[in-house]
Design an enzyme around this catalytic site. Structure first.
Site, PDB file in Angstrom:
ATOM      1  CB  CYS A   1      -3.963   4.483   2.753  1.00  9.52           C
ATOM      2  SG  CYS A   1      -5.054   4.715   4.425  1.00  9.52           S
TER       3      CYS A   1
ATOM      4  CG  HIS B   1      -3.984   9.395  -0.675  1.00 10.35           C
ATOM      5  ND1 HIS B   1      -4.201   8.001  -0.805  1.00 10.35           N
ATOM      6  CD2 HIS B   1      -4.090   9.531   0.550  1.00 10.35           C
ATOM      7  CE1 HIS B   1      -4.330   7.134   0.107  1.00 10.35           C
ATOM      8  NE2 HIS B   1      -4.212   8.237   1.068  1.00 10.35           N
TER       9      HIS B   1
ATOM     10  CD  GLU C   1      -3.236  13.823  -3.494  1.00 12.85           C
ATOM     11  OE1 GLU C   1      -4.295  13.618  -2.598  1.00 12.85           O
ATOM     12  OE2 GLU C   1      -2.782  12.919  -4.090  1.00 12.85           O
TER      13      GLU C   1
ATOM     14  CE  LYS D   1      -8.254   6.878  -1.366  1.00 12.71           C
ATOM     15  NZ  LYS D   1      -6.986   6.982  -2.325  1.00 12.71           N
TER      16      LYS D   1
ATOM     17  CG  HIS E   1      -9.395   5.365   1.500  1.00 16.86           C
ATOM     18  ND1 HIS E   1      -8.653   4.625   1.111  1.00 16.86           N
ATOM     19  CD2 HIS E   1      -8.579   6.383   2.209  1.00 16.86           C
ATOM     20  CE1 HIS E   1      -7.147   4.802   1.689  1.00 16.86           C
ATOM     21  NE2 HIS E   1      -7.354   5.892   2.222  1.00 16.86           N
TER      22      HIS E   1
ATOM     23  CG  PHE F   1      -3.424   7.179   8.828  1.00 15.49           C
ATOM     24  CD1 PHE F   1      -3.475   8.149   8.491  1.00 15.49           C
ATOM     25  CD2 PHE F   1      -4.384   6.559   9.596  1.00 15.49           C
ATOM     26  CE1 PHE F   1      -4.742   8.947   8.624  1.00 15.49           C
ATOM     27  CE2 PHE F   1      -5.702   7.272   9.629  1.00 15.49           C
ATOM     28  CZ  PHE F   1      -5.782   8.593   9.355  1.00 15.49           C
TER      29      PHE F   1
END
Lengths: 85, 403
Positions: free
Chosen positions: B162, B294, B305, B326, B331, B390
């Site tokens: 990502c 994010h 976050e 998003k 995403h 990830f």
């Protein structure tokens, strides 16, 4: 198929323990199973019984599937097997 | 060190087939997420996504090109056409020799893998099209853009799940800042919305079945999107000399690794990347007015976050705006940072902060100004764009209003 022993076998394998060491009142945390281990266990359970377990890792408490102990997981799977067979 | 500016932007995503449409949708807080449409979608538990609709390869590309272009490459080429067209750059001579392409993608040609596995496994075929490999390879988008626009400098593809696009744009930024390249075409693309792509994500049990609601207490997971974002990063004096329109300045970046868990995010790793980007840019926390988060809409990401932002900014965390687009475009995995950079450009250039839509209930663990549901007009001097992948690989970019 003995649901309880199969579920315990899957959890024991994930925890790298003997099935005898997995007690009905054990929690996943006490067995050292983290969130990835939980998702993997649920996958193995779904495969073993050919069922779908309603579980969302974002909110385990809302998932209508109680993972607070081995006993609650076994009870949940027994119910799902009955419903989905 | 050279200063680096953005002189071209292009995109295609669920909100629009170009930058103006996408920014308009972000301003209006529109949702591009809807029912997925592709083969075997009825065998999925997750049936929503930010799918690009009304995009037919036929008519945009000829038959030979389609044989070589996976959907993620098609998206990239369309976005590159818009970005390079806007920049007005023509790559010839020394400029062509030194300028390159760095893109991010997590999966590359996922639907090409999917289609051809289906052919050999499900349909029992023993033969696949001769171009399967050049079509699915992760660098095919970068290579086709380099061929199409005569970009002969350093070119490659970055794959960090990502954070792929942010890592890619950080590379391009470094190359222009250091003087290695006068201009770089950069960004990222992803197209995983096919049966196998969504089925793989379903397995992780982190996907929402109804909506992406970042920072909202009732959020229940991420929603996948698809598309591409492409930018032209150019050395400031080079851009000024030719009178190019400057969309924003890229002023810094930082990359870090959590070195802790393959899927669970780390507050420390994220905070180090955020602080590092401000340090690299030479700005104080108080100068930052907007962060494009994010903000995946998962329980774990959003609270981690917010805690990282609180750590990195101290008391100023309560004064800045942090939104996750998003919620609108989904995403885009390896392409997500590229599309999200558009929200930073809109904040800096137009003074419009894209909202976090689908926001329904405040979460005490995400107690920041998420710009809920409605865009906001306000001036911003510096913006950050977060990406936390990830694998624990983080990349944060810092941008400033055009000089």
């Amino acid at each position: 198929m003995d649901i309880k022993n199969t579920v315990i076998g899957i959890i024991a394998e994930q925890a790298v323990l003997e099935p005898n060491d997995v007690k009905m009142d054990s929690t996943l945390e006490s067995l050292g199973i983290d969130s990835l281990g939980l998702v993997e266990s649920i996958f193995a359970i779904e495969e073993a019984f050919d069922i779908t377990v309603p579980f969302n890792a974002n909110d385990p408490s809302e998932s209508d599937f109680d993972i607070s102990s081995v006993a609650s997981i076994v009870a949940g799977i027994e119910k799902l097997v009955k419903e989905q067979s | 060190m050279n200063r680096v500016v953005i002189t071209g932007a292009g995109t295609i995503n669920a909100l629009g087939h170009n930058v103006p449409q996408t920014l308009e949708a972000m301003r209006e807080g529109q949702c591009g997420i809807g029912p997925l449409e592709f083969r075997d979608v009825d065998r999925l538990a997750i049936t929503i996504g930010g799918q690009v609709k009304g995009f037919e390869a036929e008519g945009r590309f000829n038959r030979q090109q389609i044989a070589l272009y996976d959907r993620f490459t098609q998206f990239t080429l369309e976005a590159a056409k818009e970005a390079i067209g806007q920049s007005g750059l023509e790559f010839v001579g020394d400029l062509a020799a030194r300028s390159g392409v760095v893109f991010g993608t997590a999966g590359g040609g996922v639907s090409t893998w999917d289609d051809n596995y289906r052919a050999v496994y499900e349909e029992g075929k023993n033969r696949v099209h001769p171009f399967v490999v050049p079509k699915l390879m992760n660098n095919s988008a970068a290579s086709h853009v380099s061929m199409e626009y005569n970009l002969k400098g350093p070119s490659f593809t970055v794959s960090t799940a990502c954070a792929s696009s942010n890592h890619a744009m950080a590379q391009a930024f470094m190359m222009v800042r250091s003087g290695m390249a006068p201009a770089m075409v950069t960004g990222g693309s992803e197209s995983m919305l096919c049966f196998g792509g969504v089925k793989a994500w379903e397995g992780l049990r982190v996907m929402s079945r109804d909506a992406c609601r970042p920072f909202s207490a009732n959020r229940n997971g991420m929603v996948q999107g698809e598309g591409a974002g492409v930018f032209v990063f150019e050395e400031l004096e080079h851009a000024k000399k030719r009178g190019a329109e400057i969309l924003a300045e890229v002023i810094g970046y930082s990359m870090s690794s959590d070195a802790s868990d393959i899927v669970m995010p780390s507050k420390q790793g994220a905070a180090r990347a955020i602080s590092g980007a401000m340090k690299d840019a030479g700005v104080n926390p108080e100068q930052v007015g907007y962060i494009n988060a994010h903000g995946t809409g998962t329980a774990a990401n959003d609270k981690t976050e917010c805690a990282a932002v609180a750590d990195a900014f101290g008391p100023h965390a309560d004064n800045l705006m942090i939104s996750s687009t998003k919620s609108m475009h989904g995403h885009l995995i390896g392409g997500t940072g590229a599309v999200e950079l558009l929200a930073c450009i809109m904040a800096l250039r137009d003074g419009v902060i894209a909202p976090t839509i689908g926001y329904e209930e405040p979460d005490p663990e995400c107690a920041l100004d998420a710009v809920p549901n409605v865009a906001r007009e306000t001036k911003v001097e510096v913006a950050l764009s977060n990406a936390f992948a990830f694998g624990g690989l983080n990349a944060v970019l810092a941008l400033r209003k055009a000089p």
